[in-house]
Design a protein around this motif. Sequence first.
Motif, PDB file in Angstrom:
ATOM      1  N   UNK A  74       0.892  -1.152   0.000  1.00  0.00           N
ATOM      2  CA  UNK A  74      -0.037   0.139   0.002  1.00  0.00           C
ATOM      3  C   UNK A  74       0.846   1.368  -0.042  1.00  0.00           C
ATOM      4  N   UNK A  75       2.022   1.375   0.936  1.00  0.00           N
ATOM      5  CA  UNK A  75       2.762   2.378   0.965  1.00  0.00           C
ATOM      6  C   UNK A  75       3.463   2.543  -0.697  1.00  0.00           C
ATOM      7  N   UNK A  76       3.839   1.612  -1.103  1.00  0.00           N
ATOM      8  CA  UNK A  76       4.365   1.577  -2.575  1.00  0.00           C
ATOM      9  C   UNK A  76       3.389   2.124  -3.699  1.00  0.00           C
ATOM     10  N   UNK A 127       3.000   5.860  -3.082  1.00  0.00           N
ATOM     11  CA  UNK A 127       4.026   6.773  -3.543  1.00  0.00           C
ATOM     12  C   UNK A 127       3.948   6.882  -4.888  1.00  0.00           C
ATOM     13  N   UNK A 128       3.476   5.797  -5.708  1.00  0.00           N
ATOM     14  CA  UNK A 128       3.543   6.014  -6.919  1.00  0.00           C
ATOM     15  C   UNK A 128       2.266   7.029  -7.382  1.00  0.00           C
ATOM     16  N   UNK A 129       1.079   6.858  -6.713  1.00  0.00           N
ATOM     17  CA  UNK A 129      -0.089   7.826  -6.961  1.00  0.00           C
ATOM     18  C   UNK A 129       0.680   9.391  -6.651  1.00  0.00           C
ATOM     19  N   UNK A 186       0.302   5.875 -20.082  1.00  0.00           N
ATOM     20  CA  UNK A 186       1.120   5.393 -19.341  1.00  0.00           C
ATOM     21  C   UNK A 186       0.428   5.321 -18.223  1.00  0.00           C
ATOM     22  N   UNK A 187      -0.326   6.246 -17.415  1.00  0.00           N
ATOM     23  CA  UNK A 187      -0.803   6.390 -15.988  1.00  0.00           C
ATOM     24  C   UNK A 187      -1.835   5.549 -16.103  1.00  0.00           C
ATOM     25  N   UNK A 188      -2.611   5.489 -17.235  1.00  0.00           N
ATOM     26  CA  UNK A 188      -3.850   4.572 -17.153  1.00  0.00           C
ATOM     27  C   UNK A 188      -3.342   3.105 -16.982  1.00  0.00           C
ATOM     28  N   UNK A 189      -2.475   2.693 -17.735  1.00  0.00           N
ATOM     29  CA  UNK A 189      -1.802   1.462 -17.632  1.00  0.00           C
ATOM     30  C   UNK A 189      -1.569   1.164 -16.280  1.00  0.00           C
TER      31      UNK A 189
END
Length: 154
Positions: free
Chosen positions: A40-42, A45-47, A126-129
């Motif tokens: 969840x933390x990872x 961070x991505x979001x 890319x973000x959709x993927x």
Amino acid sequence: MLNQEAVSVLNVLIQTSEDGKKGFGDAAKEATTAALQTMFRSRADDCAAAAVELQDLVESLGGKPNDSGTVSGAAHRGWAKVAAVVGDANLSMLDEVERAEDTAKAAYAKALTATLPPQVRLVVQRQHDGAVRNHDLIRDARNSYRMQKEAAVL
């Protein structure tokens, strides 16, 4: 030159990313296993990184970027905390985060129907993927967690 449609689309996605960052962050706090907390933390961070990238794009288009999530995202996170209290916290978090990722996938899919400059479309695609991968990762983790719990009962 300001591309108002692209700025509007990107600002919706910024809110979606902010909701994801906060939702995954809250899920990490509620989860009771180190593996789920780390996952969840990872994802949080991505979001957060996605939101910053989108904000930079809005500024490059001459717009003013959003910097917060949505009211519905806040309500969803509140509901997730309640669900964690009354049931299995890990399963509740996985269920709620998957629902939120359904919303994110839909927001990105809608964004891809807009008329966007090529460099913006590449980032949105890319973000959709990434949102699809997040959803599938969470779905698979939830299904695995359920199977483990069911096996432990037998």
